[in-house]
Design a protein around this motif. Structure first.
Motif, PDB file in Angstrom:
ATOM      1  N   SER A   1       1.102  21.785  67.073  1.00 45.11           N
ATOM      2  CA  SER A   1       2.133  20.976  67.597  1.00 45.11           C
ATOM      3  C   SER A   1       3.620  21.232  67.085  1.00 45.11           C
ATOM      4  CB  SER A   1       1.768  19.462  67.619  1.00 45.11           C
ATOM      5  OG  SER A   1       1.717  18.846  66.002  1.00 45.11           O
ATOM      6  N   PHE A   2       4.526  20.926  68.113  1.00 45.69           N
ATOM      7  CA  PHE A   2       5.773  21.123  67.586  1.00 45.69           C
ATOM      8  C   PHE A   2       6.592  19.838  67.700  1.00 45.69           C
ATOM      9  CE2 PHE A   2      10.261  22.349  67.807  1.00 45.69           C
ATOM     10  CZ  PHE A   2      10.698  23.365  67.092  1.00 45.69           C
ATOM     11  N   VAL A   3       7.097  19.182  66.565  1.00 54.20           N
ATOM     12  CA  VAL A   3       8.077  18.120  66.827  1.00 54.20           C
ATOM     13  C   VAL A   3       9.464  18.279  66.513  1.00 54.20           C
ATOM     14  CG1 VAL A   3       8.416  15.803  65.570  1.00 54.20           C
ATOM     15  CG2 VAL A   3       6.093  16.758  65.708  1.00 54.20           C
ATOM     16  N   ALA A   4      10.402  18.200  67.414  1.00 52.35           N
ATOM     17  CA  ALA A   4      11.754  18.296  67.433  1.00 52.35           C
ATOM     18  C   ALA A   4      12.536  17.135  66.729  1.00 52.35           C
ATOM     19  CB  ALA A   4      12.494  18.325  68.601  1.00 52.35           C
ATOM     20  N   VAL A   5      13.246  17.574  65.597  1.00 57.17           N
ATOM     21  CA  VAL A   5      14.045  16.404  65.076  1.00 57.17           C
ATOM     22  C   VAL A   5      15.480  16.651  65.320  1.00 57.17           C
ATOM     23  CG1 VAL A   5      14.004  15.086  63.010  1.00 57.17           C
ATOM     24  CG2 VAL A   5      12.093  16.252  63.455  1.00 57.17           C
ATOM     25  N   PRO A   6      15.996  16.182  66.253  1.00 54.38           N
ATOM     26  CA  PRO A   6      17.479  16.615  66.492  1.00 54.38           C
ATOM     27  C   PRO A   6      18.340  15.967  65.479  1.00 54.38           C
ATOM     28  CG  PRO A   6      16.745  15.196  68.328  1.00 54.38           C
ATOM     29  CD  PRO A   6      15.337  15.621  67.123  1.00 54.38           C
ATOM     30  N   GLY A   7      19.662  16.667  65.299  1.00 53.60           N
ATOM     31  CA  GLY A   7      20.626  15.911  64.636  1.00 53.60           C
ATOM     32  C   GLY A   7      20.476  15.916  63.055  1.00 53.60           C
ATOM     33  N   ILE A   8      19.484  16.594  62.726  1.00 51.24           N
ATOM     34  CA  ILE A   8      19.559  16.500  60.882  1.00 51.24           C
ATOM     35  C   ILE A   8      19.620  17.806  60.415  1.00 51.24           C
ATOM     36  CG2 ILE A   8      17.768  14.406  61.067  1.00 51.24           C
ATOM     37  CD1 ILE A   8      15.699  16.399  60.105  1.00 51.24           C
ATOM     38  N   THR A   9      20.137  17.886  59.392  1.00 49.97           N
ATOM     39  CA  THR A   9      20.581  19.254  58.672  1.00 49.97           C
ATOM     40  C   THR A   9      19.368  19.478  57.723  1.00 49.97           C
ATOM     41  OG1 THR A   9      21.602  17.828  56.696  1.00 49.97           O
ATOM     42  CG2 THR A   9      23.048  18.707  58.509  1.00 49.97           C
ATOM     43  N   HIS A  10      19.452  20.619  57.179  1.00 52.14           N
ATOM     44  CA  HIS A  10      18.406  21.056  56.368  1.00 52.14           C
ATOM     45  C   HIS A  10      18.005  20.261  55.570  1.00 52.14           C
ATOM     46  CE1 HIS A  10      15.755  24.623  55.231  1.00 52.14           C
ATOM     47  NE2 HIS A  10      16.050  24.360  54.286  1.00 52.14           N
TER      48      HIS A  10
END
Length: 346
Positions: free
Chosen positions: A316-325
């Protein structure tokens, strides 16, 4: 011959200055000895090429000499620049570090018979084990092998999880042990971190934790540069699950994110080769990949490419937008999804 004499004198002065600077750097700055040595050697080779061209064309016209000298100068500059990139890249990819104060703190804690902190040596690679807080001594529990980011080390990371002032890692360490092993050259480990030595370290860490009588299963967990060895381990050994934070499909993506030149023959300059997209095809356990489109270190597309190559049917792939490394270590969505995944597979 006047031009030749001037050129010869200029080359000698440049060589003397480069050699002197190289010797000073080698003597006083051990961490950049290899880089200084590469620069000096590259400079010597370029200087010899310059002198050879100048000698062969000593009877040629001024125009031909000027063209030849310009060509050699450009090639020399490119050669030196590329040599520096090849020499300095491993230091950037794996900036070996050690937190002496944290190491001393953990060493003191480990002396307590009832401490959750235990020193670990896995085939010569050192690190720490944080025992599960909610599991009785001697009772079976999962073990999370955490492969850290390149700027991290086992002492600082283990102490961070142990102290956990805000309680954000409680779900990780409640019913599972967490093991942090330093890469070669990190902490008190000898050696140098390379693709081969890091893969060797990953397998050695697995063999160690799998041998414990209290280990029910092993979960391979990687963050940033650590997603490479974590994925490799999951492709070579039986693990219960694979967690990847900000992973890369291959090491070329990391290099090109900083300087987009490593294509075609220029790929030969990349010394750290970790083709996660190949390894993940052989991973059969459940996989969860978490990535951010705002990650400034690992390209989001590289994480997507890695997911596209996953061989497991339960990836599964979970996108976590807006956060830096660096936000991955404290982001609620990242931590919650990871903990839910651990509960499912363990």
């Amino acid at each position: 011959m006047e031009i030749s004499k001037k050129a010869f004198f200029s080359i000698l002065c440049s060589l003397f200055a480069a050699s002197l600077a190289g010797i000073i750097v080698v003597l006083f700055y051990k961490t950049v000895r290899s880089i200084a040595l590469v620069v000096v050697i590259a400079s010597l080779i370029c200087a010899l090429a310059f002198l050879l061209i100048n000698f062969l064309l000593r009877e040629a016209s001024t125009k031909i000499k000027a063209i030849a000298i310009s060509a050699v100068s450009i090639i020399s500059a490119v050669t030196i620049i590329f040599s520096v990139i090849v020499a300095i890249a491993p230091t950037i990819i794996f900036p070996a570090n050690h937190s002496a104060d944290d190491y001393e703190t953990l060493s003191h804690l480990a002396q307590d018979e009832d401490s959750r902190i235990v020193a670990v040596n896995a085939g010569g690679y050192n690190g720490w084990r944080l025992k599960a807080s909610g599991v009785a001594e001697g009772e079976a529990r999962p073990v999370i092998l955490f492969f850290m980011g390149n700027g991290m080390n086992s002492s600082h990371t283990a102490l961070m999880f142990f102290k956990d002032a805000d309680g954000i890692y409680a779900d990780f360490s409640d019913v599972s042990d967490i093991v942090f092993i330093d890469y070669p050259g990190y902490g008190i480990n000898d050696g140098v971190a390379t693709d081969d030595s890091v893969r060797e370290m990953a397998l050695a860490a697995y063999e160690e934790v799998a041998s414990w009588s209290t280990t029910s299963e092993v979960i391979s967990f990687g963050y940033s540069i650590g997603t490479g060895p974590a994925t490799y381990l999951a492709s070579e050994r039986e693990v219960a699950g694979l967690i990847l934070w900000a992973p890369y499909a291959n090491s070329y993506d990391i290099y090109n994110n900083f300087m987009d030149i490593f294509h075609g023959p220029f790929k030969l300059m990349v010394r750290y080769k970790m083709d996660s997209y190949k390894y993940i095809r052989d991973v059969s356990c459940p996989i969860v990949i978490l990535a951010s489109d705002s990650d400034e270190i690992i390209p989001y597309q590289s994480s997507r490419d890695l997911f596209a190559n996953a061989g497991s049917s339960s990836a599964s792939f979970v996108a976590v937008p807006g956060i830096t490394h660096n936000d991955f270590l404290t982001n609620d969505k990242v931590l919650e999804n990871s903990c839910d995944f651990i509960r499912e597979v363990a």
